[in-house]
Write a protein that holds these residues in place. Structure first.
Motif, PDB file in Angstrom:
ATOM      1  N   TYR A 519       0.822  -1.214   0.000  1.00  0.00           N
ATOM      2  CA  TYR A 519       0.000   0.000   0.000  1.00  0.00           C
ATOM      3  C   TYR A 519       0.854   1.262   0.000  1.00  0.00           C
ATOM      4  O   TYR A 519       0.660   2.157  -0.816  1.00  0.00           O
ATOM      5  N   VAL A 520       1.821   1.322   0.921  1.00  0.00           N
ATOM      6  CA  VAL A 520       2.604   2.568   1.004  1.00  0.00           C
ATOM      7  C   VAL A 520       3.447   2.770  -0.250  1.00  0.00           C
ATOM      8  O   VAL A 520       3.630   3.895  -0.720  1.00  0.00           O
ATOM      9  N   PRO A 525       5.434   7.541  -4.154  1.00  0.00           N
ATOM     10  CA  PRO A 525       6.533   7.287  -5.094  1.00  0.00           C
ATOM     11  C   PRO A 525       7.894   7.691  -4.535  1.00  0.00           C
ATOM     12  O   PRO A 525       8.893   7.026  -4.789  1.00  0.00           O
ATOM     13  N   GLU A 526       7.915   8.760  -3.712  1.00  0.00           N
ATOM     14  CA  GLU A 526       9.204   9.199  -3.168  1.00  0.00           C
ATOM     15  C   GLU A 526       9.779   8.145  -2.227  1.00  0.00           C
ATOM     16  O   GLU A 526      10.997   7.989  -2.115  1.00  0.00           O
ATOM     17  N   LEU A 527       8.903   7.401  -1.567  1.00  0.00           N
ATOM     18  CA  LEU A 527       9.371   6.339  -0.663  1.00  0.00           C
ATOM     19  C   LEU A 527       9.936   5.188  -1.492  1.00  0.00           C
ATOM     20  O   LEU A 527      10.979   4.613  -1.176  1.00  0.00           O
ATOM     21  N   ARG A 528       9.243   4.892  -2.576  1.00  0.00           N
ATOM     22  CA  ARG A 528       9.676   3.831  -3.490  1.00  0.00           C
ATOM     23  C   ARG A 528      11.070   4.121  -4.019  1.00  0.00           C
ATOM     24  O   ARG A 528      11.919   3.247  -4.102  1.00  0.00           O
ATOM     25  N   ALA A 538      11.238  -1.840   5.813  1.00  0.00           N
ATOM     26  CA  ALA A 538      11.928  -0.577   5.531  1.00  0.00           C
ATOM     27  C   ALA A 538      10.969   0.459   4.948  1.00  0.00           C
ATOM     28  O   ALA A 538      11.165   1.652   5.102  1.00  0.00           O
ATOM     29  N   TYR A 539       9.927  -0.010   4.299  1.00  0.00           N
ATOM     30  CA  TYR A 539       8.953   0.916   3.716  1.00  0.00           C
ATOM     31  C   TYR A 539       7.951   1.409   4.758  1.00  0.00           C
ATOM     32  O   TYR A 539       7.323   2.424   4.573  1.00  0.00           O
TER      33      TYR A 539
END
Ligand SMILES: Cc1cc2nc3c(=O)[nH]c(=O)nc-3n(C[C@H](O)[C@H](O)[C@H](O)COP(=O)(O)OP(=O)(O)OC[C@H]3O[C@@H](n4cnc5c(N)ncnc54)[C@H](O)[C@@H]3O)c2cc1C
Length: 580
Positions: A519-520, A525-528, A538-539
């Motif tokens: 989900y996150v 996208p910046e986390l990806r 980690a996410y």
């Protein structure tokens, strides 16, 4: 506005039980300007604006109206469209059609009820010979069938307790109002109104004694009231009238007051006009996008036709395996029926009927949860009616008064305004919350799990007035419904009907309900881009993963406050908490 369907709709059956001749009928839908234009917000009246119907809800509304018009046209009728202010439009319609009766379904909310009263007063004053019929058709249980008065509610909610004090009760029973039976067109007269009108009684006094705890309400409602049977599609005795019709407005038209906000206008919920326009553009883009083209199946469209198909498909193929607790739900994991219910494209009784059919066919309780959710929904809708204006107060209607006192709202100063901005725009640094607000901004939907967490963080961690959250959700949600939205906000802020005073620990919630970080990753996208790790945790808590931690924004609340105690102890023992 909340009854955009032909099935199970009493509007299309008026006169069935009385007249011999076919009834001439002019179905009308009014796009009331007040629903689309900014108005002062409930929690910061001097500075901020809010709107009754946000862009995503507008889209679904428009699709639902289009669908209903098509269906009526297939039957040789039409849905007559009008724009403007409801009262003068209705007076003009009565003048043009020379109608002797007018019928509408009530919208369930205090301000909605005020509007209905204004219409009624104007009709009584200008067309005293016109008979008004009103219905309440968006709940599972009809209001007339629910217990009447505190004692009856108590008797049905707590039969055991009641038996013990039977003697005492017998004495008082004479004073209890009597239930009005189970007839389809039972209505209550509003005192002081013309006796020829048939008005459903939705005044707060009607619901006196309603249990403040959900379980009690559900028990009492289930045991006292029967779910009325579904009406067929429109009576064949209807003779559709004709009159001048107007073009269907475009979504851009409806959203114009928001698309044209200028620097002189107050901010909507204190947020930049550019963000408001962005939400409008998302809604416009999704209008008429086929949801099958969408990877996430996140775009939900309006209309009875789609609603009925989706209901059948969901009950018969997915309800048994649904996992509605997850953060990320597509339209197989959770029913995605809320926007159909909100605009009345589906009736709750139809949902129960379809659920029962599936239960019978499989001889299993596949759809029991869905039936039970319809009574939960009724709880919020009726609580809203029963509570009146107190429903919108900052200090709410807490059942757990002691715990509620511990929640102190911050004054609206720089710090709280900044926290508010970060939360509302999905910049808290807590991935689950930020993903939720981004999803809402783009699609108007997020799962129940994510809504609960978002509400808990804003109120119980940040101490920001719950009504700001409710109003922002009202702006964003495709399925906004006053009772469900404001009622759930009250519940999860600790100022409503939650006796347990739940406080969600968001990181632990993410570890449980989004354990692979699907989900996150989808919404951030910046986390990806930042976190390229094989470890899905980690996410969910990037600050604790050494390489990424330095570059990920530090959450606006202490990270350790977002773990349950067992998670905190386990991760500490494993040496896996670095920045918490
Ligand atoms: C802060 C917050 C705000 C919310 N605002 C709304 C709102 O404006 N409109 C709305 O319909 N729901 C609201 N809900 C309830 C719930 O989140 C949504 O009904 C649900 O997520 C919609 O997805 P679904 O149709 O797949 O629901 P499912 O999980 O499949 O549930 C089936 C149906 O049951 C009803 N339902 C389920 N949970 C609730 C609940 N907690 N309260 C009331 N009805 C419920 C809905 O009609 C829903 O469509 C809110 C919840 C929270 C925590």
């Amino acid at each position: 506005m909340r009854d955009l369907r032909l099935h199970d709709n009493p509007l299309y059956h008026v006169g069935d039980d009385t007249s011999v001749d076919p009834v001439q009928c002019f179905p009308v839908f009014i796009f009331d300007d007040h629903d689309f234009a900014p108005r002062p917000s409930t929690c910061r009246p001097q500075h901020w604006n809010a709107v009754h119907l946000g862009p995503h809800a507008c889209r679904v509304l428009l699709e639902s109206v289009q669908d209903l018009q098509q269906s009526l046209r297939h039957r040789g009728g039409d849905l007559f469209l009008r724009t403007g202010s409801t009262v003068p439009v209705i007076l003009q319609l009565l003048q043009d059609t020379q109608a002797t009766e007018i019928v509408w379904n009530e919208e369930l909310g205090i301000y909605e009820q005020e509007r209905s009263q204004q219409v009624l007063d104007a009709i009584t004053a200008n067309f005293p010979h016109v008979t008004v019929h009103t219905f309440c058709d968006s709940t599972l249980y009809h209001p007339d069938d629910l217990p009447h008065g505190a004692e009856e509610w108590e008797r049905y909610a707590h039969p055991e307790r009641s038996k013990q004090s039977k003697k005492k009760q017998n004495k008082k029973q004479g004073k209890t109002a009597k239930s009005s039976g189970n007839h389809l067109f039972d209505r209550h007269e509003t005192p002081g109104k013309s006796s020829k009108n048939n008005l459903v009684d939705l005044a707060p006094t009607r619901f006196e004694g309603i249990p403040p705890i959900m379980g009690d309400f559900r028990r009492a409602a289930r045991d006292k009231a029967q779910v009325r049977s579904c009406l067929d599609t429109p009576s064949s005795r209807i003779d559709y009238g004709t009159m001048k019709n107007y073009e269907m407005p475009t979504l851009e038209n409806l959203l114009r007051p928001l698309l044209c906000l200028s620097d002189d206008d107050n901010l909507i919920m204190g947020l930049p006009h550019s963000l408001i326009r962005q939400v409008c553009h998302h809604a416009i883009q999704q209008h008429d996008t086929d949801c099958k083209d969408n990877l996430y199946q996140g775009i939900a469209h309006g209309g009875e036709t789609r609603g009925l198909q989706h209901l059948q498909d969901f009950c018969h193929h997915h309800a048994a395996t649904a996992q509605r607790n997850l953060a990320c739900v597509d339209n197989h994991q959770s029913s995605r029926l809320s926007h159909y219910l909100t605009f009345g494209c589906l009736s709750p009784r139809k949902i129960v009927k379809e659920s029962e059919l599936q239960n019978q066919q499989t001889n299993a309780g596949d759809c029991n949860w869905l039936i039970s959710h319809m009574t939960m929904r009724d709880f919020f809708l009726y609580t809203c009616l029963a509570t009146g204006k107190a429903f919108y107060l900052r200090d709410g209607i807490p059942v757990n008064k002691k715990a509620a006192k511990m929640i102190v709202w911050k004054d609206w100063q720089n710090e709280s305004v900044q926290l508010w901005h970060q939360w509302a725009t999905g910049q808290t640094g807590l991935p689950l919350i930020d993903a939720g607000l981004r999803e809402l901004t783009q699609t108007g939907y997020c799962s129940n799990r994510v809504r609960q967490n978002a509400a808990s963080v804003l109120t119980k961690d940040l101490g920001v007035d719950w009504r700001a959250g409710a109003e922002w959700f009202q702006f964003l949600l495709i399925d906004h419904c006053v009772g469900a939205n404001w009622g759930n906000w009250l519940y999860f802020s600790g100022k409503g009907s939650d006796p347990k005073h739940r406080h969600f620990r968001t990181v632990s919630q993410a570890l449980k309900y989004d354990k692979d970080g699907v989900y996150v990753k989808m919404w951030l996208p910046e986390l990806r881009e930042l976190v390229l790790s094989f470890d899905s945790e980690a996410y969910l808590r990037p600050w604790d993963f050494s390489k990424e931690a330095t570059r990920w924004k530090i959450p606006i609340v202490p990270p350790e406050s977002q773990y349950t105690l067992p998670d905190l102890e386990r991760l500490r023992a494993e040496g896996r908490l670095i920045n918490s």
